[in-house]
Design an enzyme around this catalytic site. Structure first.
Site: not given
Length: 667
Positions: A242, A312
């Site tokens: 991320e 995710e």
């Protein structure tokens, strides 16, 4: 002394970054002539072996197949760094159903190295993932390797157990090691059981200066050199999870990964769309699902890059505790299935989805529920099942599953209205009986979940055929009566005039009084005032009864202390997990049981978990650690029962490195 440390974090991280030595440490004395590295991989049937020695030496190679047969030997004198290629006539391939492992022995006069590996081909294409040229929809979860009380510091047996839970209990085919390389024991177990692994470098969102970047590249190098012989690993994560785009860093990380390992693709997990793309697979965290919208965002809205994998989903969007209300636990499970449904849709052109996450984990005050726990898992921190765990389990076919996600108790629902019961199952169909009276047959909801291997069963009709059979009503009248009774159950006495008149007509038609109408309501809906309501579910596969489960009120609870009775000391020490649970007579864990209990140990074991503890949603794990070979006793005391377990501690042959004769220039 001024020491500069560049940790792979920056800002606030949602999990704990533990410090200290938490894995086995060895000091190895090497001969001047020793094997520095061996890398084994295949291109189809061709085996490629890269060997690096400390000095030029005669070497001997021996290849042993999964049947423990020697299938190839070779002797030669080479330079200190060289490559050998060999095409075999017959290969036992490594895959998720048959994880065949070969063993390559590389020998010099003074050193021997044994490498386990597998023959397999991996390819991410525009339409999905292919293992040995067979398309497989990836279904997995992320894993933090943290555990209660000890952080990352769990030994071999517990690390391996996590892999078994993911593969055999959760029916998954892939796991992501978020957000760091996992224990070698975990990876070795993935190899042995056929669990695919996406491994990535340490880090979370933050990119620092030049020293940080060089440290990140070094971490990638160490990860790949340590683990590149493992067949379970199908993707290297070479981008800090991320993090934002960083052209020079991620061009370098991908180049490095391909230099060190030309046999595997790379991925880099991001949480924003249209990111710079240098990897082989666009890996993306898709948290768009809210329960009512599509499970995944269309790939073309995220990137034009291909291939594509969701890495995710869910997680913080719907944190759920094991002891939350039943309706929330069920919605949590359905949200996970909704994402899987979208990701494995052939028209979505995705490789699959890896959910967040396997189990709850410790965090700090900025996250969690005020107790420093992130409740993002489909299991709790002890790896004990929430409802969502059964949703994943039902997608496998290796064992029969029929989890009724309801206690069927009116008090669990607003207004006492049981709207629906969801069953997570891989049965072909389920028959429902109420107090031995057949209600109806229910089938997996393929209309809502056409792409799942095993859609859940939804039961919204708990009257079924009983009005026809017991009250002798015609089918049309029985359906009308059923509809009106359900309306009364949901809305109380606020029945529209039309339905009131319809009900009076039906009562008159079948020569019933108003009191009979009241009886119909209580008997066929709420069960209010009845002696006992027992629901029996019977699951069928191939028209044969496979599973039977009964839901009834809890009278006398059952207490169990589950787990093995042996500790095995190997490289360091061993830890044993026992599970104390409170169930009804049918074996269903009582989700709201929070009973306190105490634990004491004696002998050659010590307690890791607290001496004073309580059940968390009906169950709780107890962890004990070996001290030395011998025997120990664990005593659990509960207000209603005392349980005693004798634990044997065995000592396996230690996995120690061979100590070679010391030479003048040896380290």
């Amino acid at each position: 002394m001024n020491i500069k440390i560049f940790p792979p974090f920056g800002g606030v991280v949602d999990y704990l970054g533990y410090v200290g030595i938490y894995r086995e440490v060895s000091l190895i004395e090497l001969d001047p002539i020793h094997i520095q590295d061996v890398f084994v991989y295949n291109q189809e049937e061709m085996l490629k072996i890269q060997i690096e020695l400390s000095q030029v030496s005669d070497i001997e190679l021996e290849l042993v197949n999964p049947k423990n047969e020697i299938v190839w030997t070779q002797k030669e004198q080479s330079s200190s760094k060289f490559q050998i290629e060999k095409t075999l006539d017959y290969i036992l391939w490594w895959d998720i159903e048959h994880p065949n492992l070969y063993r390559l022995m590389v020998k010099t006069k003074t050193d021997t190295l044994s490498i386990k590996f597998g023959f397999r081909t991996i390819e991410f294409k525009d339409d999905g993932f292919y293992l040995n040229h067979r398309k497989i929809a990836l279904r997995g979860l992320n894993r933090h390797q943290s555990f209660p009380y000890v952080g990352y510091a769990m030994p071999k047996s517990i690390q391996r157990l996590d892999a078994d839970i993911l593969k055999y209990e959760l029916s998954l085919n892939i796991v992501r090691s978020s957000h760091y390389p996992p224990s070698k024991h975990f990876i070795e177990r993935c190899d042995e059981i056929g669990l695919l692994l996406f491994e990535e470098l340490p880090g979370w969102q933050h990119i620092g200066g030049e020293a940080f970047i060089q440290n990140g590249l070094k971490a990638i190098e160490e990860m790949i050199l340590r683990d590149r012989n493992h067949p379970s690993i199908i993707l290297w994560g070479v981008r800090i999870n991320e993090s934002g785009d960083h052209k020079s860093f991620y061009e370098a990380s991908n180049k490095l990964a391909h230099q060190l390992d030309p046999s595997r693709p790379t991925g880099g997990v991001r949480n924003f769309s249209n990111s710079e793309f240098f990897e082989d697979v666009y890996t993306y965290n898709d948290f768009s699902h809210t329960g009512l919208n599509p499970g995944v965002t269309s790939k073309h809205k995220v990137t034009k890059a291909k291939p594509y994998l969701v890495t995710e989903h869910n997680g913080h969007m719907f944190p759920t505790k094991k002891f939350d209300p039943e309706s929330k636990r069920v919605e949590h499970a359905l949200r996970h299935l909704n994402v899987l449904q979208g990701a494995v849709n052939p028209k979505a052109l995705m490789a699959g989805a890896i959910g967040w996450c396997m189990s709850d984990y410790n965090t700090h005050k900025e996250f969690g529920s005020g107790d420093k726990i992130c409740y993002h898992g489909v299991l709790d921190m002890d790896r004990l099942f929430k409802t969502a765990g059964y949703a994943y389990q039902s997608q496998g076919s290796h064992k029969p599953v029929m989890h009724i996600a309801s206690t069927m108790q009116n008090g669990e629902y607003a207004g006492g209205y049981l709207d629906k019961v969801v069953i997570f199952t891989n049965m072909d169909y389920i028959k429902l009986y109420r107090n031995d009276t057949y209600i109806d047959t229910y089938y997996p909801n393929v209309n809502m979940y056409p792409h799942l291997p095993h859609p859940p069963v939804f039961i919204t009709d708990f009257i079924g055929q009983t009005l026809k059979e017991k009250e002798h009503m015609r089918e049309k009248d029985a359906e009308a009566t059923k509809r009106i009774l359900r309306k009364i159950q949901k809305d109380g006495n606020h029945l529209p005039l039309r339905d009131q008149l319809r009900m009076l007509f039906l009562l008159k038609k079948y020569k019933m009084k108003l009191s009979d109408g009241v009886r119909l309501f209580y008997e066929y809906t709420s069960g209010w005032g009845s002696k006992e309501t027992i629901y029996t579910f019977v699951g069928y596969q191939n028209d044969q009864i496979v599973l039977t489960d009964t839901i009834t009120s809890t009278k006398t609870p059952i207490y169990r202390l589950k787990g093995n009775d042996t500790l095995m000391i190997e490289e360091t020490y061993d830890v044993l997990k026992l599970v104390f649970e409170k169930t009804d007579t049918e074996g269903h864990v009582l989700a709201y049981a929070m009973d306190g209990f105490t634990v004491s140990v004696s002998g050659d074991i010590e307690l890791i978990s607290p001496e004073i503890d309580h059940l968390h949603g009906g169950s709780k794990a107890i962890y004990i650690r070996s001290k030395q070979k011998g025997e120990g006793t664990l005593t659990l005391t509960h207000p209603d029962i005392t349980l005693v377990k004798t634990i044997k501690i065995l000592k396996n042959k230690l996995s120690v490195y061979k100590i070679l004769p010391k030479k003048d220039n040896a380290l």
